[in-house]
Design an enzyme around this catalytic site. Structure first.
Site: not given
Ligand code: BGC
Ligand code: NOJ
Length: 810
Positions: A483
């Site tokens: 993400d």
């Molecule tokens: C996080 C990710 C997450 C995303 C979701 C980010 O700040 O680092 O792990 O998936 O937010 O909104």
């Molecule tokens: C947390 C999110 O829930 C997931 O969808 C994502 O793949 C990982 N972070 C990596 O960014």
């Protein structure tokens, strides 16, 4: 250092030191009513949706930590204490918290008084039960005052923590005997309330926080407790709470016990009131009557135990390693169920306010629970698919209460659609329920454009093909699995969301990771078509998949490892040419799982590079070297200090992808070595470093570049649960459901000589013994079913209720 121990027979983690490095929590509830509960009785309850139906208040990031919850106060002469130590923090003579499957028992002792809280949420009822048992263990009479306390949330947790000008004037309660009804907003559009009751008469009560705590009071020294009595207050506005008081005179060895319940009740709109302003309490009374005696309490607990016995009996392994056994048989499976219930909404790190159900998250979680609850997995798949857009794209999230795609965040996360193929395929393999593909499912929750589920998979597959970039690799869109790799975002202003800033689509930025996914799950899609006899299309799909695999080796290979992506300018990401972020974990795992480069040597090279550049003693970091500056063309990934989260943290979720890759290459020793690095039960002895619960995976562990290397964060709600369960059971123990039966193809450490598994598969219990007389890491020499040798491949049970399978490796 340890703060407790595993009790495998009881399936409990037993904490005997209340100063755990962080609150160590448990999840109570298995259907609609949920409670998060820490080892010191902190936490909160909600009904279905942690944002919209929050029942009790919780202040995240509060100081002192974790002070809101389900505390019992004891006033023994001048000493005030809690059996869970918090919030008063009076030292206890003895303490124990047992976190079990769906229940917790907290027992504190002080000055010869024992106070035990047994908490659980019964099956099919919306109520948290807390049986409090007080025993005078001394030789003298004791006079003590006992108080329960909860603070109600005014339902919408977001509003509750921000809109004070309104909130301070809406609170309303009613009290009848020992039952405190929290009915804020019931006078208008709500037809639900909460009830906080005791199955015994109270000596006094409070419903106004000011009265119980004192206006300038504190949970560490509530005014009512200090006074030894509540004020019988009726809250009007401000902060409605529930508090019961019991005045006890206990002879030596005498015991007092009370059942306290926190229920959620909905009333049909036409029946809301029995008199002007007086709420209809009938449904609450029914609920309370179901849990008003010890027999009912115990029977509810037994039902819960039977539920878990049944679920966990579907996959049980006996290896000579207790840690592996306890993870697979108990805690990892349990965590998979928690992710089923919670998705990413409510933990001690997810506030329950921010995120709905993630599209990709829910699809991946399903891989870990489909064998336990296939019917609910089916429903989940149909819910997820119904939020898919007509062009095959997906809303990144949907709300559990409405089940509608969330337009605030929208779509454009281009890996999302392919996860739908992944989970549907896993479901069909598990159940053999091909009919699911004929189910009519909405697009964008619009019944007018419903189509069979198979059509949804087709559009998922085509979505990738319709969105290819200059190198014929899939366009990344807003982001893929990572993400935080936001290649089309270019955010320069603080506060902008990396998830929704900038155009969702860029015509250039491409993802090698999605390419790997397309190959892996595209193959599954083609097999589904073939199985259905749609051969032309199956062939075309296979051609597209093979083309993509070639493209990956051509444009997505960097020489020693798989590239990560091309950015919006067509520059390589995750290449030796880059100054930082030269190599990323995700494409190595996904491309090898897809079989790319396995025959031709690239896969082995990539794994060697992972070992050389990404491996650490606590697991594999996400990338290396970490980004040291913020980069406009990369987005959120470079916003984190080096070693945290996606910027070179150990992201536990994709460690199992590398483990899977190692099993594909036949490396059982290495696979197990990697498994142990992030497995919480193997880290129990270093809990002071790891800090999060030794019985639950966390999302990430600080990487080698962080000053806090080895520290876990964001425990519980992570795709790690499903992926580690899958890699251990399928990749290593080798038990994998296939369309026509169960296959067994282990990849284990060479010194494992034998293990046994009971695996329920489509109504047959497979009793499997795997023997490894030659000490190999992979390879099956022979398989016997009920004593008769069978050819390699899927093992069928032909309708038998149980079969004995013997697998000889070699
Ligand atoms: C996080 C990710 C997450 C995303 C979701 C980010 O700040 O680092 O792990 O998936 O937010 O909104
Ligand atoms: C947390 C999110 O829930 C997931 O969808 C994502 O793949 C990982 N972070 C990596 O960014």
């Amino acid at each position: 250092m340890k703060y407790g121990h595993f009790d495998d027979l009881k399936r409990e983690y037993v904490i005997d030191n209340y100063r755990t490095p962080l609150p160590w929590i448990n999840y109570l509830g298995s259907d609609s009513f949920f409670t998060l509960l820490s080892n010191t009785a902190g936490g909160y309850s909600f009904y279905k949706d942690a944002r919209l139906r929050r029942i009790t208040r919780y202040r995240y990031n509060n100081l002192p930590l974790d002070q809101d919850g389900f505390h019992i106060y004891v006033k023994d002469n001048d000493i005030i204490w809690n059996p869970g130590w918090q919030p008063v923090q009076e030292e206890l003579d003895e303490y124990q918290c047992r976190h079990g499957l769906g229940y917790s028992v907290i027992n504190g002792k002080k000055n010869k008084l024992s106070v035990k809280q047994e908490l659980y949420v019964p099956m099919n009822d919306n109520i948290l039960l807390d049986r409090v048992t007080v025993t005078n263990e001394g030789n003298e009479d004791k006079t003590v005052d006992l108080f329960s306390f909860v603070e109600f949330c005014l339902w919408d947790a977001m509003d509750d923590s921000s809109n004070f000008q309104r909130n301070y004037s809406t609170g309303e309660v009613e009290v009848v005997g020992s039952a405190i009804y929290h009915k804020t907003e019931y006078r208008e559009r709500r037809n639900h309330y909460a009830v906080f009751y005791a199955n015994r008469p109270v000596d006094s009560f409070d419903t106004s926080r000011d009265s119980f705590m004192g206006v300038y009071g504190s949970p560490r020294q509530p005014q009512a407790v200090v006074n030894g009595s509540c004020g019988n207050s009726i809250a009007h506005g401000w902060q409605p709470v529930g508090a019961h008081h019991f005045h006890l005179e206990l002879k030596p060895q005498e015991t007092f016990s009370v059942i306290i319940g926190l229920g959620y009740v909905e009333v049909p709109v036409a029946e809301k009131f029995v008199a002007p302003g007086v709420i209809n309490k009938k449904y609450a009374e029914d609920l309370m009557n179901r849990y008003s005696s010890d027999e009912q309490f115990d029977e509810g607990m037994n039902r819960l135990r039977r539920f878990w016995d049944e679920l966990l009996s579907r996959f049980e392994v006996r290896t000579d390693n207790d840690v592996v056994n306890r993870m697979v048989n108990i805690w990892n499976a349990y965590q998979c169920m928690v992710t089923f219930n919670m998705s990413r909404s409510a933990s001690y790190y997810e506030s329950g306010i921010g995120r709905g159900m993630g599209f990709r998250d829910s699809c991946q979680d399903l891989l870990g629970f489909v064998h336990m609850i296939p019917e609910r997995a089916r429903e989940r798949i149909l819910d997820i698919a119904a939020t898919q857009k007509e062009d095959g794209g997906a809303y990144h999230q949907y709300q559990p209460l409405t089940k509608k795609g969330n337009s605030d965040i929208g779509g454009g996360f281009n890996d999302d659609p392919l996860w739908l193929i992944a989970c549907t395929d896993a479901y069909i393999r598990e159940t053999g329920d091909w009919d699911i593909l004929n189910e009519m499912v909405d697009f964008d929750n619009n019944p007018e454009v419903a189509a069979p589920l198979l059509e949804h998979l087709r559009r998922s597959f085509n979505y990738t093909l319709n969105n290819l970039g200059p190198n014929k690799l899939p366009l990344i869109g807003r982001a893929d699995w990572n993400d935080c790799l936001n290649l089309n975002c270019f955010s320069e202003h603080p506060g902008e969301s990396f998830q929704i800033t900038g155009p969702s689509e860029g015509p250039v930025a491409e993802s090698v990771f999605i390419a790997g996914m397309f190959v892996k799950y595209g193959r599954d899609y083609a097999s589904i078509l073939k199985h259905l006899g749609i051969n032309d299309e199956a062939e075309k799909a296979t051609e597209a998949v093979e083309r993509m695999a070639e493209t990956v080796l051509d444009k997505g290979w960097d020489g020693q490892w798989f590239l990560r992506a091309y950015d919006a300018f067509g520059q390589k990401i995750g290449s030796d040419e880059c100054d930082e972020g030269k190599i990323f974990i995700e494409p190595q795992g996904m491309c090898i799982m897809a079989g790319i480069g396995v025959e031709t040597g690239e896969a082995q090279k990539a794994l060697d590079s992972v070992k050389e550049r990404l491996d650490t003693k606590y697991g594999i970091v996400l990338l290396n070297p970490a980004y040291t500056t913020y980069r406009l063309n990369l987005g959120e990934i470079s916003s984190y200090p080096p070693g945290y989260k996606e910027n070179a943290g150990i992201f536990c979720h994709n460690n199992p992808w590398i483990i899977f890759a190692e099993t594909i290459m036949g490396h059982g020793d290495r696979a197990f070595e990697l498994y142990k690095k992030t497995c919480p039960a193997f880290l129990e002895d270093i809990s002071e470093i790891h800090r999060t619960e030794p019985y639950a995976y966390c999302q990430m562990v600080a990487g080698k570049d962080a000053p806090t290397f080895g520290e876990g964060k964001n425990s519980w709600l992570t795709g790690t649960a499903a992926w580690t369960f899958t890699v251990l059971t399928e990749g290593m123990l080798g038990i994998k459901p296939d369309y026509d039966g169960l296959t067994v193809d282990p990849c284990i450490p060479h010194d494992v000589r034998e293990y046994k598994i009971n695996r329920m598969f489509r109504n047959t219990m497979y009793h499997i013994t795997v023997k490894n007389p030659d000490g190999v890491e992979k390879g099956v020499k022979s398989i016997r079913v009920n004593g008769t040798e069978v050819p390699a491949g899927a093992i069928r049970a032909n309708g038998a209720s149980e079969i004995e399978v013997e697998v000889i490796m070699g």
